[in-house]
Design a protein around this motif. Sequence first.
Motif, PDB file in Angstrom:
ATOM      1  N   UNK A 116     -12.108  -6.650  57.224  1.00  0.00           N
ATOM      2  CA  UNK A 116     -12.313  -5.238  57.545  1.00  0.00           C
ATOM      3  C   UNK A 116     -11.215  -4.359  56.952  1.00  0.00           C
ATOM      4  N   UNK A 117      -9.996  -4.869  56.899  1.00  0.00           N
ATOM      5  CA  UNK A 117      -8.901  -4.128  56.264  1.00  0.00           C
ATOM      6  C   UNK A 117      -9.195  -3.914  54.784  1.00  0.00           C
ATOM      7  N   UNK A 118      -9.688  -4.953  54.129  1.00  0.00           N
ATOM      8  CA  UNK A 118     -10.019  -4.842  52.707  1.00  0.00           C
ATOM      9  C   UNK A 118     -11.171  -3.864  52.478  1.00  0.00           C
ATOM     10  N   UNK A 119     -12.165  -3.902  53.337  1.00  0.00           N
ATOM     11  CA  UNK A 119     -13.303  -2.973  53.214  1.00  0.00           C
ATOM     12  C   UNK A 119     -12.824  -1.528  53.382  1.00  0.00           C
ATOM     13  N   UNK A 120     -12.038  -1.289  54.419  1.00  0.00           N
ATOM     14  CA  UNK A 120     -11.546   0.072  54.668  1.00  0.00           C
ATOM     15  C   UNK A 120     -10.646   0.581  53.557  1.00  0.00           C
ATOM     16  N   UNK A 121      -9.685  -0.241  53.153  1.00  0.00           N
ATOM     17  CA  UNK A 121      -8.782   0.164  52.085  1.00  0.00           C
ATOM     18  C   UNK A 121      -9.522   0.318  50.760  1.00  0.00           C
ATOM     19  N   UNK A 122     -10.479  -0.570  50.505  1.00  0.00           N
ATOM     20  CA  UNK A 122     -11.281  -0.464  49.281  1.00  0.00           C
ATOM     21  C   UNK A 122     -12.036   0.853  49.210  1.00  0.00           C
ATOM     22  N   UNK A 123     -12.601   1.265  50.352  1.00  0.00           N
ATOM     23  CA  UNK A 123     -13.325   2.541  50.402  1.00  0.00           C
ATOM     24  C   UNK A 123     -12.390   3.713  50.133  1.00  0.00           C
ATOM     25  N   UNK A 124     -11.197   3.688  50.730  1.00  0.00           N
ATOM     26  CA  UNK A 124     -10.222   4.766  50.528  1.00  0.00           C
ATOM     27  C   UNK A 124      -9.780   4.811  49.060  1.00  0.00           C
ATOM     28  N   UNK A 125      -9.466   3.654  48.491  1.00  0.00           N
ATOM     29  CA  UNK A 125      -9.033   3.606  47.084  1.00  0.00           C
ATOM     30  C   UNK A 125     -10.144   4.066  46.148  1.00  0.00           C
ATOM     31  N   UNK A 126     -11.360   3.640  46.422  1.00  0.00           N
ATOM     32  CA  UNK A 126     -12.482   4.033  45.571  1.00  0.00           C
ATOM     33  C   UNK A 126     -12.758   5.526  45.670  1.00  0.00           C
ATOM     34  N   UNK A 127     -12.689   6.067  46.866  1.00  0.00           N
ATOM     35  CA  UNK A 127     -12.883   7.508  47.046  1.00  0.00           C
ATOM     36  C   UNK A 127     -11.780   8.295  46.338  1.00  0.00           C
ATOM     37  N   UNK A 128     -10.560   7.815  46.427  1.00  0.00           N
ATOM     38  CA  UNK A 128      -9.434   8.471  45.747  1.00  0.00           C
ATOM     39  C   UNK A 128      -9.619   8.435  44.235  1.00  0.00           C
ATOM     40  N   UNK A 129     -10.023   7.285  43.728  1.00  0.00           N
ATOM     41  CA  UNK A 129     -10.243   7.140  42.291  1.00  0.00           C
ATOM     42  C   UNK A 129     -11.384   8.034  41.825  1.00  0.00           C
ATOM     43  N   UNK A 130     -12.474   8.055  42.573  1.00  0.00           N
ATOM     44  CA  UNK A 130     -13.622   8.900  42.207  1.00  0.00           C
ATOM     45  C   UNK A 130     -13.252  10.378  42.250  1.00  0.00           C
ATOM     46  N   UNK A 131     -12.479  10.781  43.253  1.00  0.00           N
ATOM     47  CA  UNK A 131     -12.054  12.183  43.350  1.00  0.00           C
ATOM     48  C   UNK A 131     -11.175  12.576  42.172  1.00  0.00           C
ATOM     49  N   UNK A 132     -10.234  11.708  41.837  1.00  0.00           N
ATOM     50  CA  UNK A 132      -9.353  11.990  40.694  1.00  0.00           C
ATOM     51  C   UNK A 132     -10.153  12.051  39.400  1.00  0.00           C
ATOM     52  N   UNK A 133     -11.101  11.152  39.248  1.00  0.00           N
ATOM     53  CA  UNK A 133     -11.940  11.134  38.043  1.00  0.00           C
ATOM     54  C   UNK A 133     -12.797  12.397  37.970  1.00  0.00           C
ATOM     55  N   UNK A 134     -13.321  12.815  39.102  1.00  0.00           N
ATOM     56  CA  UNK A 134     -14.137  14.027  39.137  1.00  0.00           C
ATOM     57  C   UNK A 134     -13.304  15.249  38.764  1.00  0.00           C
ATOM     58  N   UNK A 135     -12.110  15.356  39.314  1.00  0.00           N
ATOM     59  CA  UNK A 135     -11.245  16.491  39.003  1.00  0.00           C
ATOM     60  C   UNK A 135     -10.805  16.488  37.542  1.00  0.00           C
ATOM     61  N   UNK A 136     -10.628  15.294  37.004  1.00  0.00           N
ATOM     62  CA  UNK A 136     -10.170  15.175  35.620  1.00  0.00           C
ATOM     63  C   UNK A 136     -11.289  15.404  34.615  1.00  0.00           C
TER      64      UNK A 136
END
Length: 163
Positions: A116-136
């Motif tokens: 569950x820690x990996x799932x939660x952290x994975x979601x946060x990292x993926x959302x952060x990466x997608x947000x940065x990619x979208x802004x860029x």
Amino acid sequence: MGTVGAAAGARPLGVTTAMLAAVAVLGTAAAEVDVLERRLPDRLTGPLALAVAGVGLLTISQSSEALQRMAVAATITIGTAGLLLLVAPAAMGWGDLKLAPSLAAATATISWTCFMSAVGLGAVLLLSTASAEFLRRRNASLVPYGPSLVGAASFAIGLSTTG
């Protein structure tokens, strides 16, 4: 990976270390290819799945509970990722569908908390990466999942060695 697993034996920390080694070596290589080529090759996802399964089989001498967690986590992940792939094929690739169950099984071998820690952290990292990619680039549909998934799994497994 087989040598690491054999050396680990049935000690919980040994299994954790062997699982971390499998994810760190093969998962990191897959994540790097995913960033560079926007694909996850079978030559890396296949051996990772075999390494995770091999290390997981070493846990049989501890208890069958770890194998049950592996199977349930991998099944849930395949179902969820498969559904996402069908509903939004531009959001996830087939390589991600092949990588995710191995990482789910690797973390679930340790514990449900690790999974569950990996799932939660994975979601946060993926959302952060997608947000940065979208802004860029204003195009978040080309986000590689590999680095977020592997990073989250590695962190969760590594964290379990300290507790």
